[in-house]
Design a protein around this motif. Structure first.
Motif, PDB file in Angstrom:
ATOM      1  N   ASP A  42       0.862  -1.186   0.000  1.00 21.52           N
ATOM      2  CA  ASP A  42       0.000   0.000   0.000  1.00 21.52           C
ATOM      3  C   ASP A  42       0.898   1.235   0.000  1.00 21.52           C
ATOM      4  O   ASP A  42       2.006   1.200   0.556  1.00 21.52           O
ATOM      5  N   TYR A  86      -8.050   9.859   1.438  1.00 18.76           N
ATOM      6  CA  TYR A  86      -8.707  10.113   2.734  1.00 18.76           C
ATOM      7  C   TYR A  86      -7.677   9.855   3.824  1.00 18.76           C
ATOM      8  O   TYR A  86      -6.601   9.312   3.535  1.00 18.76           O
ATOM      9  N   TYR A 128     -13.526   7.323 -13.408  1.00 18.92           N
ATOM     10  CA  TYR A 128     -13.232   6.182 -12.530  1.00 18.92           C
ATOM     11  C   TYR A 128     -13.713   4.887 -13.193  1.00 18.92           C
ATOM     12  O   TYR A 128     -12.973   3.907 -13.294  1.00 18.92           O
TER      13      TYR A 128
HETATM   14  N1  NAD Z   1     -15.647  -0.071  -1.529  1.00 16.02           N
HETATM   15  C1  NAD Z   1     -16.462  -0.220  -2.575  1.00 16.02           C
HETATM   16  O1  NAD Z   1     -17.696  -0.082  -2.452  1.00 16.02           O
HETATM   17  C2  NAD Z   1     -15.921  -0.559  -3.940  1.00 16.02           C
HETATM   18  C3  NAD Z   1     -16.840  -0.728  -4.987  1.00 16.02           C
HETATM   19  C4  NAD Z   1     -16.365  -1.044  -6.245  1.00 16.02           C
HETATM   20  C5  NAD Z   1     -15.007  -1.253  -6.445  1.00 16.02           C
HETATM   21  N2  NAD Z   1     -14.131  -1.089  -5.415  1.00 16.02           N
HETATM   22  C6  NAD Z   1     -12.707  -1.306  -5.677  1.00 16.02           C
HETATM   23  O2  NAD Z   1     -12.201  -2.188  -4.685  1.00 16.02           O
HETATM   24  C7  NAD Z   1     -10.850  -1.869  -4.381  1.00 16.02           C
HETATM   25  C8  NAD Z   1     -10.680  -1.589  -2.909  1.00 16.02           C
HETATM   26  O3  NAD Z   1     -11.528  -0.494  -2.563  1.00 16.02           O
HETATM   27  P1  NAD Z   1     -11.629   0.073  -1.096  1.00 16.02           P
HETATM   28  O4  NAD Z   1     -13.036   0.479  -0.883  1.00 16.02           O
HETATM   29  O5  NAD Z   1     -10.986  -0.876  -0.152  1.00 16.02           O
HETATM   30  O6  NAD Z   1     -10.765   1.402  -1.249  1.00 16.02           O
HETATM   31  P2  NAD Z   1      -9.641   2.011  -0.288  1.00 16.02           P
HETATM   32  O7  NAD Z   1      -9.320   3.360  -0.829  1.00 16.02           O
HETATM   33  O8  NAD Z   1     -10.050   1.917   1.123  1.00 16.02           O
HETATM   34  O9  NAD Z   1      -8.424   1.032  -0.538  1.00 16.02           O
HETATM   35  C9  NAD Z   1      -7.516   1.188  -1.599  1.00 16.02           C
HETATM   36  C10 NAD Z   1      -6.108   1.191  -1.016  1.00 16.02           C
HETATM   37  O10 NAD Z   1      -5.199   1.329  -2.115  1.00 16.02           O
HETATM   38  C11 NAD Z   1      -4.157   2.180  -1.704  1.00 16.02           C
HETATM   39  N3  NAD Z   1      -3.566   2.796  -2.884  1.00 16.02           N
HETATM   40  C12 NAD Z   1      -4.058   3.815  -3.628  1.00 16.02           C
HETATM   41  N4  NAD Z   1      -3.216   4.116  -4.620  1.00 16.02           N
HETATM   42  C13 NAD Z   1      -2.172   3.248  -4.508  1.00 16.02           C
HETATM   43  C14 NAD Z   1      -0.971   3.052  -5.227  1.00 16.02           C
HETATM   44  N5  NAD Z   1      -0.696   3.804  -6.304  1.00 16.02           N
HETATM   45  N6  NAD Z   1      -0.101   2.100  -4.822  1.00 16.02           N
HETATM   46  C15 NAD Z   1      -0.371   1.332  -3.732  1.00 16.02           C
HETATM   47  N7  NAD Z   1      -1.497   1.473  -3.005  1.00 16.02           N
HETATM   48  C16 NAD Z   1      -2.382   2.413  -3.388  1.00 16.02           C
HETATM   49  C17 NAD Z   1      -4.796   3.209  -0.793  1.00 16.02           C
HETATM   50  O11 NAD Z   1      -3.854   3.815   0.072  1.00 16.02           O
HETATM   51  C18 NAD Z   1      -5.842   2.365  -0.066  1.00 16.02           C
HETATM   52  O12 NAD Z   1      -5.352   1.904   1.165  1.00 16.02           O
HETATM   53  C19 NAD Z   1     -10.499  -0.677  -5.274  1.00 16.02           C
HETATM   54  O13 NAD Z   1      -9.907  -1.171  -6.454  1.00 16.02           O
HETATM   55  C20 NAD Z   1     -11.852  -0.058  -5.585  1.00 16.02           C
HETATM   56  O14 NAD Z   1     -11.817   0.657  -6.791  1.00 16.02           O
HETATM   57  C21 NAD Z   1     -14.561  -0.757  -4.162  1.00 16.02           C
END
Ligand code: NAD
Length: 327
Positions: free
Chosen positions: A31, A37, A159
């Motif tokens: 990560d 956030y 997105y």
């Molecule tokens: N939560 C939802 O409802 C939802 C819905 C559809 C898709 N998704 C997808 O699921 C995945 C996880 O989502 P989430 O809700 O846990 O989001 P999140 O933002 O809580 O988790 C994503 C993590 O990725 C890390 N990150 C961001 N850019 C990075 C980089 N360049 N290198 C390394 N780490 C990086 C962030 O620091 C974060 O901890 C994502 O791909 C998101 O697009 C989530």
């Protein structure tokens, strides 16, 4: 053998890594603590994972080729990847479009290259590359529920376009390089350790503080809210069953129940013991008024069904929200 989980300090990633460790797997987590956030929440999610001997953490950017390809050398026993790192959020993609392409497209390509290297160079190969797509790829589709066979060529946010690009790139890598890959279209995931930019957190905070809650589309919104435990169980069920032959497939992971947003707000009011001050307003660009998951294929192929209803899940989220925020 170990599993690489990217975005491991994120909402879904931290839960997935926790579940893998709980069943005795070794996990390598990556990560970059992006500041989209408050990273304090990310450090807190990581704390219990770091206490497990089977967990190794690397602070790195998934779009950093050198760091990611080094990782393959450093952890020679990686045999599965769960790639969840991303720049999430529909609205923010209108504010900072570049970070979406950098993280979600370039970062995804680097992960595919890592997977390709492991699949072709390593004895035994890479068993499975699983990654997060999103319900947002269904964009302006009018047909509900959204099925994997529906057209997804009309994204209504950048997105969504980056997530669709990930699916297309993965399709190519499955075809060209013999990857076994699965994309998961998650639908509005919520629960303990959730994201502050998503509606459950925004609703709970506004209702608790007595501030006005804005509902877009004049309140005529329906969402498929998926509880985190169901999503983790679904992700692991998929991870454990790679495609029989090289190739790429996509599945929906959602609750398969589209909830009226007014009813969801009422459940938050009940859980918080306070009344919401609601203001209705028009839709915003990029917003989808309704999402609903068709999960027939996911249930058929993995025996997975979501179990937690919003009546059960919202109070669980609110309990955690109050504890975490010391309310
Ligand atoms: N939560 C939802 O409802 C939802 C819905 C559809 C898709 N998704 C997808 O699921 C995945 C996880 O989502 P989430 O809700 O846990 O989001 P999140 O933002 O809580 O988790 C994503 C993590 O990725 C890390 N990150 C961001 N850019 C990075 C980089 N360049 N290198 C390394 N780490 C990086 C962030 O620091 C974060 O901890 C994502 O791909 C998101 O697009 C989530």
């Amino acid at each position: 053998m170990s599993v690489l989980v990217t975005g491991v300090a994120g909402f879904i990633g931290s839960h997935v890594a926790g579940a893998l460790l709980a069943r005795g797997e070794a996990v390598v987590g990556v990560d970059n603590f992006s500041d989209y956030y408050d990273p304090v929440l990310k450090f807190a999610r990581l704390k219990p994972l770091r206490e497990d001997k089977g967990f190794h953490f690397l602070e790195a950017d998934v779009a950093d080729r050198t760091a990611m390809l080094d990782l393959a050398r450093q952890y020679g026993d990686l045999d599965r990847i769960v790639h969840l790192a991303a720049q999430p959020g529909v609205r923010h993609s209108m504010v900072d479009p570049y970070i979406y392409v950098q993280t979600n497209v370039m970062g995804h390509l680097v992960m595919l290259e890592l997977a390709r290297g492991l699949a072709t160079q390593k004895e035994g190969g890479l068993k499975h590359f699983v990654y997060a797509s999103s319900s947002s790829v269904y964009g302006g589709n009018a047909k509900l529920p959204f099925a994997v066979s529906d057209p997804v060529d009309r994204p209504v946010s950048l997105y969504a376009a980056t997530k669709r690009a990930d699916e297309l790139m993965t399709e190519t890598y499955g075809h060209l390089y013999g990857l076994r890959a699965t994309g998961l279209r998650y639908f509005t995931v919520y629960g303990p350790w959730g994201r502050p930019d998503m509606s459950p957190w925004i609703f709970a905070k506004a209702i608790h503080e007595g501030r006005t809650l804005h509902l877009n589309h004049q309140g005529r919104i329906r969402r498929d809210f998926s509880y985190i435990d169901d999503i983790v169980a679904g992700t692991l069920a998929v991870l454990d069953r790679p495609p029989a032959a090289a190739g790429h497939r996509v599945y929906n992971l959602g609750a398969a129940r589209s909830e009226d947003i007014g009813r969801v707000v009422a459940l938050f009011e009940k859980a918080l013991g306070r009344t919401a001050q609601v203001e209705l307003r028009p839709g915003e660009p990029g917003d989808m008024p309704e999402t609903a998951a068709d999960i027939e294929g996911t249930t058929r192929d993995f025996g997975w069904t979501p179990k937690v209803t919003v009546e059960q899940g919202i109070p669980l989220f609110v309990d955690w929200f109050k504890t975490y925020n010391r309310l």
